[in-house]
Design a protein around this motif. Structure first.
Motif, PDB file in Angstrom:
ATOM      1  N   ARG A  12       2.936  -1.635  -3.389  1.00  0.00           N
ATOM      2  CA  ARG A  12       2.003  -1.347  -2.237  1.00  0.00           C
ATOM      3  C   ARG A  12       0.862  -2.334  -2.204  1.00  0.00           C
ATOM      4  O   ARG A  12       0.341  -2.759  -1.108  1.00  0.00           O
ATOM      5  CB  ARG A  12       1.657   0.093  -2.452  1.00  0.00           C
ATOM      6  N   THR A  13       0.529  -2.461  -3.489  1.00  0.00           N
ATOM      7  CA  THR A  13      -0.909  -3.380  -3.502  1.00  0.00           C
ATOM      8  C   THR A  13      -0.293  -4.800  -3.210  1.00  0.00           C
ATOM      9  O   THR A  13      -1.096  -5.371  -2.500  1.00  0.00           O
ATOM     10  CB  THR A  13      -1.296  -3.368  -5.196  1.00  0.00           C
TER      11      THR A  13
ATOM     12  N   ARG B 194       1.910  -5.484  -1.050  1.00  0.00           N
ATOM     13  CA  ARG B 194       2.003  -5.526   0.459  1.00  0.00           C
ATOM     14  C   ARG B 194       0.703  -5.384   1.118  1.00  0.00           C
ATOM     15  O   ARG B 194       0.783  -6.210   2.123  1.00  0.00           O
ATOM     16  CB  ARG B 194       2.991  -4.151   0.780  1.00  0.00           C
ATOM     17  N   ASN B 195      -0.110  -4.702   0.759  1.00  0.00           N
ATOM     18  CA  ASN B 195      -1.504  -4.648   1.447  1.00  0.00           C
ATOM     19  C   ASN B 195      -2.254  -5.749   1.083  1.00  0.00           C
ATOM     20  O   ASN B 195      -2.901  -6.355   2.248  1.00  0.00           O
ATOM     21  CB  ASN B 195      -2.253  -3.476   0.696  1.00  0.00           C
TER      22      ASN B 195
ATOM     23  N   LYS C 291      -3.506  -7.929   4.464  1.00  0.00           N
ATOM     24  CA  LYS C 291      -5.038  -8.426   4.460  1.00  0.00           C
ATOM     25  C   LYS C 291      -5.096  -9.934   4.574  1.00  0.00           C
ATOM     26  O   LYS C 291      -5.941 -10.429   5.424  1.00  0.00           O
ATOM     27  CB  LYS C 291      -5.863  -7.806   3.283  1.00  0.00           C
TER      28      LYS C 291
ATOM     29  N   ALA D 176      -1.909  -3.779  11.022  1.00  0.00           N
ATOM     30  CA  ALA D 176      -2.497  -3.553   9.445  1.00  0.00           C
ATOM     31  C   ALA D 176      -3.101  -1.896   9.667  1.00  0.00           C
ATOM     32  O   ALA D 176      -2.875  -1.373   8.650  1.00  0.00           O
ATOM     33  CB  ALA D 176      -3.796  -4.660   9.108  1.00  0.00           C
TER      34      ALA D 176
ATOM     35  N   LYS E 192      -0.142   0.357   9.798  1.00  0.00           N
ATOM     36  CA  LYS E 192       0.425   0.376   8.354  1.00  0.00           C
ATOM     37  C   LYS E 192      -0.405   1.067   7.428  1.00  0.00           C
ATOM     38  O   LYS E 192      -0.158   1.261   6.107  1.00  0.00           O
ATOM     39  CB  LYS E 192       0.835  -0.900   8.025  1.00  0.00           C
TER      40      LYS E 192
ATOM     41  N   VAL F 166      -3.274  -0.089   6.293  1.00  0.00           N
ATOM     42  CA  VAL F 166      -4.188  -0.871   5.350  1.00  0.00           C
ATOM     43  C   VAL F 166      -5.545  -0.690   5.609  1.00  0.00           C
ATOM     44  O   VAL F 166      -6.550  -0.792   4.758  1.00  0.00           O
ATOM     45  CB  VAL F 166      -3.654  -2.305   5.456  1.00  0.00           C
TER      46      VAL F 166
END
Length: 87
Positions: A17-18, A20-21, A25, A61, A64, A66
């Motif tokens: 997840r990190t 992906r984020n 970003k 973003a 999702k 973010v």
């Protein structure tokens, strides 16, 4: 390091997840830089096109998870204000 299977899985999921984020970003930041560059060059047409693309990236973003919706709104607002400020 975690010994329990579920804790190990949580670590792996958090890393995924990190990553992906971070990628999302990064895309948003790149699109914002393109708008800023067009505004600095006083190219209204390029700035408007870049603004549309940046707004789409920011909205994606946000959908999702973010960015918080207020953060997204603030970013879009600042970009729009910059583009509209071109004489």
């Amino acid at each position: 390091m975690a010994n329990i299977k579920s804790a190990k899985k949580r670590i792996l999921v958090a890393e995924a997840r990190t990553a992906r984020n971070k990628a999302i970003k990064s895309k948003v930041k790149t699109s914002i830089k393109k708008v800023d560059a067009a505004v600095a060059a006083k190219d209204k047409e390029a700035a408007k096109a870049a603004l549309v693309a940046a707004t789409a990236e920011i909205d994606k973003a946000t959908s999702k998870g973010v960015f918080h919706k207020n953060t997204a709104s603030r970013k879009v607002s600042r970009l729009s204000r910059a583009v509209n400020g071109i004489a």
